[in-house]
Scaffold this motif. Structure first.
Motif, PDB file in Angstrom:
ATOM      1  N   ARG A  50       6.045   8.007  -0.462  1.00 29.32           N
ATOM      2  CA  ARG A  50       6.953   8.580   0.499  1.00 29.32           C
ATOM      3  C   ARG A  50       8.005   7.774   1.060  1.00 29.32           C
ATOM      4  N   ASP A  51       7.231   6.713   1.625  1.00 30.59           N
ATOM      5  CA  ASP A  51       8.364   5.793   2.373  1.00 30.59           C
ATOM      6  C   ASP A  51       9.177   5.073   1.242  1.00 30.59           C
ATOM      7  N   CYS A  52       8.664   4.602   0.334  1.00 31.99           N
ATOM      8  CA  CYS A  52       9.400   4.109  -0.608  1.00 31.99           C
ATOM      9  C   CYS A  52      10.749   5.034  -1.274  1.00 31.99           C
TER      10      CYS A  52
ATOM     11  N   ASN B 153       2.485   0.966   6.041  1.00 32.80           N
ATOM     12  CA  ASN B 153       2.264   2.217   6.662  1.00 32.80           C
ATOM     13  C   ASN B 153       0.629   2.627   6.477  1.00 32.80           C
ATOM     14  N   CYS B 154      -0.096   2.355   7.560  1.00 34.32           N
ATOM     15  CA  CYS B 154      -1.624   2.711   7.470  1.00 34.32           C
ATOM     16  C   CYS B 154      -2.378   1.990   6.366  1.00 34.32           C
ATOM     17  N   VAL B 155      -2.110   0.741   6.028  1.00 34.62           N
ATOM     18  CA  VAL B 155      -2.844   0.111   5.068  1.00 34.62           C
ATOM     19  C   VAL B 155      -3.563  -1.263   5.284  1.00 34.62           C
ATOM     20  N   LEU B 156      -3.098  -2.016   6.130  1.00 35.89           N
ATOM     21  CA  LEU B 156      -3.568  -3.342   6.324  1.00 35.89           C
ATOM     22  C   LEU B 156      -4.970  -3.140   6.822  1.00 35.89           C
TER      23      LEU B 156
ATOM     24  N   GLY C 246       0.773  -1.187   0.009  1.00 37.90           N
ATOM     25  CA  GLY C 246      -0.166   0.176  -0.086  1.00 37.90           C
ATOM     26  C   GLY C 246       0.909   1.206   0.045  1.00 37.90           C
ATOM     27  N   SER C 247       1.801   1.416  -1.032  1.00 31.18           N
ATOM     28  CA  SER C 247       2.807   2.372  -0.937  1.00 31.18           C
ATOM     29  C   SER C 247       2.303   3.940  -1.424  1.00 31.18           C
ATOM     30  N   GLY C 248       1.018   3.973  -1.770  1.00 28.97           N
ATOM     31  CA  GLY C 248       0.450   5.243  -1.930  1.00 28.97           C
ATOM     32  C   GLY C 248       1.327   6.063  -3.004  1.00 28.97           C
TER      33      GLY C 248
END
Ligand SMILES: C[S@@+](CC[C@H](N)C(=O)[O-])C[C@H]1O[C@@H](n2cnc3c(N)ncnc32)[C@H](O)[C@@H]1O
Length: 349
Positions: free
Chosen positions: A80-82, A152-155, A75-77
């Protein structure tokens, strides 16, 4: 349309069309409650502002020792984190981001050339793939192929969480780490809130009850998992608070490992000494909310902690004394007083 497809469609609509940036969110759930550690702030500065404006994570915590790793962000959106990981793994590492929403992926992909130039890479080490996190085969993620799985905030948004966790277990390499942040609830969410598109979209309606999370983790093979941090959420929206009623929500960071684990902590008399060699953690390293290792200080640990520290990439950074030849009974699992409102450390001590 069946219930699973309907939830996925609602979530895609929410993150693809309803909200366009962090400020559009209707609650305070999807905002970083932990601030990014100081040593990571310079890396954030290199990330394009349009990516940062659409960061919908619920924490900003990431594990150490990332150089050269293959990392999967579920859920990488908009990435940002990637893009943070892209800098931290270096040119030899690899980041795979999976997301099902076209609009999110379009922004993530748009800035690949920008970031490669900014990070000084001749070719990209980031690969965004469109797909559902319930079926990682559909995005070509092979068994035992990933060093670190992050999310991050996906599952909470997944309509089939057991499938997601069993996929995570399948694709993680032996010795690999699962490290993720998400929203959890102190009780089961009533049915009518599980299908409310706004409550679901705000990462609340699909939040797992912490004990059901423990059951799923243990069922798929993560027999012991650890709470890194847990913060009770202030929803910050009276309408949503009224709907939520007595339900208490938490932003929680968990970690676990694909290594030899038992369902409760057992005592074999092991003692761990931290070498003080993890970059950014020269004096102490916190494995979880009740294991703080200070450089050179002996810490008695259970068999599970022994394996977490000796079968994983953390092994070079610890000296562990003892073996599994004598069993002394269960490890005393009484947790230390925690800084958190709710302490749920899975099966561990
Ligand atoms: C709350 S946002 C978090 C995005 C990103 N991790 C961040 O911190 O900015 C949730 C993201 O997960 C994606 N998502 C939700 N459910 C999914 C699923 N079942 N499969 C793939 N992606 C999913 C959504 O499209 C959205 O981009």
């Amino acid at each position: 349309m069946n219930k699973i497809a309907q939830i996925q469609k609602d979530v895609q609509e929410y993150y693809g069309q309803t909200i366009q940036k962090t400020d559009d969110l209707k609650s305070k759930v999807c905002c970083p409650v932990d601030s990014l550690p100081n040593e990571l702030k310079p890396f954030l500065k290199n990330i394009h502002e349009e990516v940062q404006e659409r960061f919908y994570g619920c924490a900003s915590s990431i594990p150490p020792l990332l150089e050269g790793l293959t990392i999967l962000d579920l859920g990488s959106g908009t990435g940002r984190d990637c893009y943070l990981f892209s800098q931290l793994v270096g040119a030899q590492g690899k980041i795979i981001g999976v997301d099902m929403t076209d609009e999110q992926l379009a922004i993530a992909n748009k800035y690949i050339p920008y970031h490669m130039e900014r990070f000084g890479y001749s070719e990209t080490n980031v690969d965004f793939r469109k797909g559902c996190i319930e079926d990682l085969k559909s995005v070509d993620i092979e068994d035992n192929s990933i060093d670190l799985i992050f999310s991050n905030c996906v599952l909470n948004l997944s309509p089939d969480k057991e499938k997601v966790f069993s996929e995570i277990f399948r694709v993680l390499k032996p010795g690999g780490e699962l490290y993720f942040s998400d929203v959890y609830a102190g009780r089961r969410i009533p049915k009518h809130l599980q299908t409310d598109p706004v409550v679901v979209g705000e990462c609340l309606g699909g939040a797992l009850y912490l004990e059901d999370f423990r059951r799923i983790m243990q069922k798929v093979g993560f027999l012991d998992f650890r709470t890194v941090s847990q913060t009770r959420l202030d929803l910050g929206n009276p309408e949503i608070e009224e709907k939520a009623g007595m339900i208490d929500f938490y932003s929680t960071v968990f970690r676990s490992f694909k290594c030899n684990l038992e369902d409760i902590c057992e005592n074999f008399g092991h003692v761990a000494y931290y070498n003080g060699t993890i970059p950014g953690h020269l004096h102490e390293f916190e494995l979880d909310d009740h294991h703080l290792f200070r450089k050179g200080m002996p810490v008695p640990i259970c068999g599970n902690t022994t394996n977490m520290l000796s079968e994983t990439r953390y092994k070079e950074h610890f000296k562990i004394v003892g073996d599994f030849s004598t069993h002394y009974g269960p490890f005393d699992c009484t947790p230390e007083p925690t800084k958190n409102d709710y302490d749920n450390s899975g099966a561990c001590c």
